[in-house]
Design an enzyme around this catalytic site. Structure first.
Site, short mmCIF file in Angstrom:
data_model
loop_
_atom_site.label_atom_id
_atom_site.label_comp_id
_atom_site.label_asym_id
_atom_site.label_seq_id
_atom_site.Cartn_x
_atom_site.Cartn_y
_atom_site.Cartn_z
CB SER A 37 32.93 4.92 54.75
OG SER A 37 32.49 5.37 56.39
CE LYS B 221 35.95 6.02 58.58
NZ LYS B 221 35.59 5.59 56.93
#
Length: 278
Positions: free
Chosen positions: A54, A133
């Site tokens: 990701s 993230k």
């Protein structure tokens, strides 16, 4: 034989301490190392393995490749709050319904223990579902997607995101529409750099409030990639809410530092000459 009496006040020679053999010192060294490791990992910094794709290509975690090992600063948020653009590691919120990875541990107790120790040093996948993230918006800001140029908007202004990577296997390089969503105080809206292949605040828990990350869940800020050696580098925290400045302007601090170096050195010598005793 001398009849002279012995001087009782005369100091007796000290006996030299006998050094322990290495095999006796080794357990002590291991114990000290483990205590220091525990303290460092708890309060200062920790190595994490990147188990998912990701954050490609800022952080490597693609299937079949050697996932990056990153150094996470756990002390920084003791003195401040997470900010936009920073890459952070956090505990997966209970509202998130899609885990980043599945960690498999051996059924053998000893092997499982070794794997757990390896996880602490980033040598094996961790057994907890921690997530990495980038922060796109913080409490009080309104975020939505997207404008005509496929850019995310925060408070009506487009984000500057040079780090975005598009996974061509996932279809067209286009972001999923969402929002506008106002981020509550004490919460974060996070997104992956691999923008069309990331389970983040846009979709986790159905999106909206369920996709937010509590600030209290943040473990620390990613500072650098430390393994593999070919990937050694710092991890930037480009503020996506501020447009990038021209390249020549980024050299201004270095130029000022060079220009000020000689006067500073000269002044230091003068001060030392004045305070030196004659």
């Amino acid at each position: 034989m001398s009849d002279q009496p012995l001087d009782e006040d005369e100091p007796k020679p000290r006996k030299k301490k006998k050094r322990r053999p290495f095999w006796q010192e080794l357990p002590i060294l291991i114990a000290v190392a483990l205590v220091l490791t525990f303290l460092i990992q708890t309060f200062l910094a920790r190595v994490f393995v990147i188990p998912s794709a990701s954050m490609e290509q800022t952080l490597h975690g693609c299937p079949g490749c050697y996932g990056d090992r990153v150094l996470v600063d756990k002390l920084v948020y003791t003195f401040g709050e997470p900010e936009v653009g920073e890459v952070v590691v956090f505990k997966r919120p209970t509202t998130w319904n899609r885990p980043e990875f599945t960690s498999s541990r051996s059924d053998n107790v000893l092997v499982s223990w070794v794997e757990s120790i390896g996880g602490l040093f980033g040598l094996a996948a961790p057994d907890e579902d921690d997530v990495v993230k980038r922060i796109a918006a913080v409490g009080g800001q309104t975020i939505e997607c997207c404008d005509e140029q496929n850019r995310v908007l925060v408070d009506g202004k487009p984000l500057d995101e040079p780090y975005i990577f598009w996974d061509t296997t996932m279809g067209d390089p286009k972001q999923t529409q969402f929002g506008p969503i106002t981020v509550p105080q004490g919460m974060l809206f996070v997104m992956g750099d691999n923008r069309n292949n990331s389970g983040d605040s846009r979709s986790q828990g159905g999106g909206g409030g369920n996709g937010m990350v509590p600030v209290d869940n943040v473990i620390g800020k990613v500072r650098a990639i430390i393994l593999p050696p070919s990937r050694w580098q710092g991890v930037g925290d480009h503020n996506s809410q501020t447009l990038s400045v021209p390249a020549w302007q980024t050299g201004i601090p270095a130029g000022l530092g060079i220009a000020a170096a000689w006067p500073t050195l000269w002044l230091g010598r003068r001060v030392r000459t004045l305070v030196r005793p004659r």
